[in-house]
Design a protein around this motif. Structure first.
Motif, PDB file in Angstrom:
ATOM      1  N   ALA A  95       0.807  -1.229   0.000  1.00 45.93           N
ATOM      2  CA  ALA A  95       0.000   0.000   0.000  1.00 45.93           C
ATOM      3  C   ALA A  95       0.835   1.273   0.000  1.00 45.93           C
ATOM      4  O   ALA A  95       0.378   2.315  -0.464  1.00 45.93           O
ATOM      5  CB  ALA A  95      -0.934   0.012   1.203  1.00 45.93           C
ATOM      6  N   THR A  96       2.052   1.183   0.534  1.00 48.00           N
ATOM      7  CA  THR A  96       2.852   2.409   0.624  1.00 48.00           C
ATOM      8  C   THR A  96       3.537   2.749  -0.697  1.00 48.00           C
ATOM      9  O   THR A  96       3.951   3.891  -0.895  1.00 48.00           O
ATOM     10  CB  THR A  96       3.949   2.291   1.712  1.00 48.00           C
ATOM     11  N   LEU A  97       3.662   1.763  -1.589  1.00 49.74           N
ATOM     12  CA  LEU A  97       4.385   1.980  -2.847  1.00 49.74           C
ATOM     13  C   LEU A  97       3.644   3.021  -3.688  1.00 49.74           C
ATOM     14  O   LEU A  97       2.491   2.796  -4.095  1.00 49.74           O
ATOM     15  CB  LEU A  97       4.521   0.649  -3.598  1.00 49.74           C
ATOM     16  N   ASN A  98       4.283   4.172  -3.897  1.00 48.33           N
ATOM     17  CA  ASN A  98       3.705   5.310  -4.626  1.00 48.33           C
ATOM     18  C   ASN A  98       2.583   6.013  -3.871  1.00 48.33           C
ATOM     19  O   ASN A  98       1.889   6.857  -4.438  1.00 48.33           O
ATOM     20  CB  ASN A  98       3.219   4.902  -6.022  1.00 48.33           C
ATOM     21  N   TYR A  99       2.391   5.683  -2.597  1.00 50.36           N
ATOM     22  CA  TYR A  99       1.383   6.384  -1.796  1.00 50.36           C
ATOM     23  C   TYR A  99       1.877   7.796  -1.501  1.00 50.36           C
ATOM     24  O   TYR A  99       2.913   7.965  -0.848  1.00 50.36           O
ATOM     25  CB  TYR A  99       1.117   5.622  -0.492  1.00 50.36           C
ATOM     26  N   GLU A 100       1.178   8.779  -2.026  1.00 48.75           N
ATOM     27  CA  GLU A 100       1.579  10.192  -1.887  1.00 48.75           C
ATOM     28  C   GLU A 100       3.056  10.393  -2.209  1.00 48.75           C
ATOM     29  O   GLU A 100       3.730  11.213  -1.581  1.00 48.75           O
ATOM     30  CB  GLU A 100       1.235  10.713  -0.483  1.00 48.75           C
ATOM     31  N   GLY A 101       3.557   9.592  -3.140  1.00 50.91           N
ATOM     32  CA  GLY A 101       4.953   9.732  -3.563  1.00 50.91           C
ATOM     33  C   GLY A 101       5.944   8.905  -2.765  1.00 50.91           C
ATOM     34  O   GLY A 101       7.141   8.922  -3.061  1.00 50.91           O
ATOM     35  N   PHE A 102       5.462   8.160  -1.754  1.00 53.32           N
ATOM     36  CA  PHE A 102       6.397   7.290  -1.001  1.00 53.32           C
ATOM     37  C   PHE A 102       6.929   6.231  -1.970  1.00 53.32           C
ATOM     38  O   PHE A 102       6.159   5.568  -2.648  1.00 53.32           O
ATOM     39  CB  PHE A 102       5.697   6.644   0.198  1.00 53.32           C
ATOM     40  N   PRO A 103       8.260   6.060  -2.022  1.00 53.77           N
ATOM     41  CA  PRO A 103       8.823   5.254  -3.111  1.00 53.77           C
ATOM     42  C   PRO A 103       8.951   3.748  -2.858  1.00 53.77           C
ATOM     43  O   PRO A 103       9.375   3.026  -3.749  1.00 53.77           O
ATOM     44  CB  PRO A 103      10.210   5.866  -3.288  1.00 53.77           C
ATOM     45  N   VAL A 133       9.869  -2.105  11.342  1.00 59.49           N
ATOM     46  CA  VAL A 133       9.456  -2.444   9.980  1.00 59.49           C
ATOM     47  C   VAL A 133       7.934  -2.358   9.950  1.00 59.49           C
ATOM     48  O   VAL A 133       7.245  -3.068  10.691  1.00 59.49           O
ATOM     49  CB  VAL A 133       9.954  -3.849   9.576  1.00 59.49           C
ATOM     50  N   ASP A 134       7.416  -1.441   9.131  1.00 60.85           N
ATOM     51  CA  ASP A 134       5.981  -1.136   9.097  1.00 60.85           C
ATOM     52  C   ASP A 134       5.417  -1.511   7.725  1.00 60.85           C
ATOM     53  O   ASP A 134       5.827  -0.965   6.703  1.00 60.85           O
ATOM     54  CB  ASP A 134       5.785   0.354   9.379  1.00 60.85           C
ATOM     55  N   VAL A 135       4.481  -2.453   7.744  1.00 58.50           N
ATOM     56  CA  VAL A 135       3.948  -3.029   6.509  1.00 58.50           C
ATOM     57  C   VAL A 135       2.463  -2.734   6.361  1.00 58.50           C
ATOM     58  O   VAL A 135       1.696  -2.936   7.303  1.00 58.50           O
ATOM     59  CB  VAL A 135       4.137  -4.562   6.518  1.00 58.50           C
ATOM     60  N   SER A 144      -4.624  -3.626   5.386  1.00 60.45           N
ATOM     61  CA  SER A 144      -4.222  -4.012   6.742  1.00 60.45           C
ATOM     62  C   SER A 144      -2.855  -3.391   7.009  1.00 60.45           C
ATOM     63  O   SER A 144      -2.102  -3.121   6.067  1.00 60.45           O
ATOM     64  CB  SER A 144      -4.166  -5.532   6.862  1.00 60.45           C
ATOM     65  N   ASP A 145      -2.525  -3.199   8.266  1.00 57.23           N
ATOM     66  CA  ASP A 145      -1.368  -2.369   8.615  1.00 57.23           C
ATOM     67  C   ASP A 145      -0.807  -2.824   9.963  1.00 57.23           C
ATOM     68  O   ASP A 145      -1.548  -2.889  10.951  1.00 57.23           O
ATOM     69  CB  ASP A 145      -1.894  -0.918   8.691  1.00 57.23           C
ATOM     70  N   ALA A 146       0.469  -3.172  10.015  1.00 58.64           N
ATOM     71  CA  ALA A 146       1.086  -3.564  11.288  1.00 58.64           C
ATOM     72  C   ALA A 146       2.579  -3.307  11.225  1.00 58.64           C
ATOM     73  O   ALA A 146       3.173  -3.257  10.143  1.00 58.64           O
ATOM     74  CB  ALA A 146       0.831  -5.041  11.594  1.00 58.64           C
ATOM     75  N   GLY A 207      -2.351   6.453  15.331  1.00 58.83           N
ATOM     76  CA  GLY A 207      -3.116   5.421  14.654  1.00 58.83           C
ATOM     77  C   GLY A 207      -4.242   6.045  13.852  1.00 58.83           C
ATOM     78  O   GLY A 207      -4.393   7.266  13.799  1.00 58.83           O
ATOM     79  N   HIS A 208      -5.039   5.160  13.259  1.00 62.32           N
ATOM     80  CA  HIS A 208      -6.038   5.626  12.291  1.00 62.32           C
ATOM     81  C   HIS A 208      -7.019   4.513  11.977  1.00 62.32           C
ATOM     82  O   HIS A 208      -6.691   3.328  12.136  1.00 62.32           O
ATOM     83  CB  HIS A 208      -5.328   6.054  10.999  1.00 62.32           C
ATOM     84  N   GLY A 209      -8.187   4.908  11.493  1.00 64.07           N
ATOM     85  CA  GLY A 209      -9.083   3.922  10.906  1.00 64.07           C
ATOM     86  C   GLY A 209      -8.398   3.338   9.686  1.00 64.07           C
ATOM     87  O   GLY A 209      -7.532   3.972   9.078  1.00 64.07           O
ATOM     88  N   ILE A 214      -6.079   3.404   3.269  1.00 66.81           N
ATOM     89  CA  ILE A 214      -4.915   3.272   4.152  1.00 66.81           C
ATOM     90  C   ILE A 214      -5.100   4.078   5.431  1.00 66.81           C
ATOM     91  O   ILE A 214      -4.779   3.604   6.515  1.00 66.81           O
ATOM     92  CB  ILE A 214      -3.605   3.624   3.398  1.00 66.81           C
ATOM     93  N   HIS A 215      -5.628   5.269   5.310  1.00 72.30           N
ATOM     94  CA  HIS A 215      -5.864   6.107   6.491  1.00 72.30           C
ATOM     95  C   HIS A 215      -7.300   6.604   6.467  1.00 72.30           C
ATOM     96  O   HIS A 215      -7.681   7.378   5.597  1.00 72.30           O
ATOM     97  CB  HIS A 215      -4.892   7.297   6.520  1.00 72.30           C
ATOM     98  N   GLU A 216      -8.076   6.149   7.420  1.00 74.37           N
ATOM     99  CA  GLU A 216      -9.463   6.582   7.545  1.00 74.37           C
ATOM    100  C   GLU A 216      -9.619   7.278   8.892  1.00 74.37           C
ATOM    101  O   GLU A 216      -8.738   7.247   9.739  1.00 74.37           O
ATOM    102  CB  GLU A 216     -10.407   5.365   7.512  1.00 74.37           C
TER     103      GLU A 216
HETATM  104  N1  MF3 Z   1       2.047   2.144   7.685  1.00 75.66           N
HETATM  105  C1  MF3 Z   1       2.068   3.554   8.035  1.00 75.66           C
HETATM  106  C2  MF3 Z   1       1.065   3.754   9.148  1.00 75.66           C
HETATM  107  O1  MF3 Z   1       1.098   3.003  10.080  1.00 75.66           O
HETATM  108  C3  MF3 Z   1       1.751   4.417   6.865  1.00 75.66           C
HETATM  109  C4  MF3 Z   1       2.887   4.587   5.991  1.00 75.66           C
HETATM  110  S1  MF3 Z   1       2.510   5.708   4.794  1.00 75.66           S
HETATM  111  C5  MF3 Z   1       4.004   6.001   4.060  1.00 75.66           C
HETATM  112  O2  MF3 Z   1       0.195   4.561   9.147  1.00 75.66           O
HETATM  113  F1  MF3 Z   1       3.743   6.706   3.032  1.00 75.66           F
HETATM  114  F2  MF3 Z   1       4.803   6.599   4.893  1.00 75.66           F
HETATM  115  F3  MF3 Z   1       4.544   4.879   3.702  1.00 75.66           F
END
Ligand code: MF3
Ligand code: CO
Ligand code: CO
Length: 288
Positions: A95-103, A133-135, A144-146, A207-209, A214-216
């Protein structure tokens, strides 16, 4: 207004009276009493929860794979490659790949990095490092996010304690989640434990919904007061992801990459993250 025999707004396919009618009445009362209630668009139905669980299976599997492979001398770009290959070969999308420019396909944050560190060939894990390490995974549109901490080689007693206390902050934050409880209950539990150990809680990130995006809503602050903030109700999926600093809570974004968040005083920072579901009975950890 949905009438009793119409289909429920949650798209479960059930009649309103058999689904969220009672729920809505409870929320209406809480709202009248002055509480902040969640919007309908963040309440997940069974099918959506199942989708998030399947996404989390990949997310958890990837973190397990990282834990088996992470080692001294490895660069964080290699971890990123593991993430991309594992996720895609299991039918998911990082989900982070190209998210708001995250590479990159995940975040790797080492030592004084608080979060959003960018994997790189130039960042080589060395003896004594602590690394988060955040996936975040998308599968069939479900997120999903952990994140987990890893200790490289022999780490200092000071670093180990920070990692362990932060893990306990997460455990206590999750334990504070109760259906019809409050968002502030989480923050209070985390903050108390962190501060009683002499640490500080990062406020600017939290944290977030999560689930359909990805972020609610809502923003989950890891400091707060019990009985305040949004009401937590069954069907809400949120992350708890305390960022705890050994020194001051002040942070800055490194303007060399526009992403990496660091402690202002250079002190160590740790973070652990779960995606959780608020249930009728309590809480279920979906991604860990
Ligand atoms: N996984 C992160 C979070 O817990 C979000 C990363 S967004 C990124 O909210 F663009 F920084 F990768
Ligand atoms: Co995350
Ligand atoms: Co998150």
């Amino acid at each position: 207004m949905t009438s009793r025999n119409e289909l429920c707004w949650c798209k479960s396919g059930l009649k309103y009276k058999k689904c969220h009618l009672e729920f809505d009445e409870k929320l209406k009362k809480l709202k009248r009493e002055g509480h902040i209630v969640p919007p309908r668009n963040i309440i997940k139905n069974k099918e959506q929860i199942e989708g998030i669980r399947k996404s989390a299976k990949i997310n958890n599997g990837l973190l397990d794979l990282v834990s088996k492979n992470i080692r001294q001398g490895m660069n964080t770009e290699e971890i990123d490659k593991l993430a991309y290959d594992y996720t895609v070969s299991n039918g998911g999308i990082p989900a982070t790949l190209n998210y708001e420019g995250f590479p990159k396909s995940l975040c790797t944050s080492v030592n004084d990095e608080v979060c959003h560190g960018i994997p790189s060939e130039d960042v080589i894990l060395k003896n004594g490092d602590i690394v988060n390490v955040d996936v975040t995974t998308i599968l069939n549109g479900y997120y999903s996010d952990a994140s987990r901490m890893f200790m490289i080689g022999e780490v200092s007693e000071e670093a180990r304690k920070l990692v362990e206390v932060t893990r306990e902050c997460l455990r206590r934050g999750v334990e504070a989640v109760k259906p019809w409880g409050f968002l502030g209950d989480i923050g209070a539990a985390v903050q108390e434990y962190a501060e009683s150990n002499g640490y500080s809680v990062v406020r600017e990130f939290g944290g977030h919904g999560v689930g359909l995006d990805i972020h609610e809503e809502p923003f989950v602050c890891h400091a707060g007061e019990r009985g305040t903030g949004m009401v937590l109700v069954p069907g809400m999926v949120i992350t708890v992801e305390p960022m705890i600093n050994a020194g001051s809570d002040e942070i800055f974004i490194d303007d060399r990459d526009g992403w990496t968040v660091r402690t202002a005083d250079g002190s160590l920072s740790a973070q652990w993250e779960h995606t959780i579901l608020v249930t009728e009975e309590g809480v279920e950890i979906i991604s860990a």
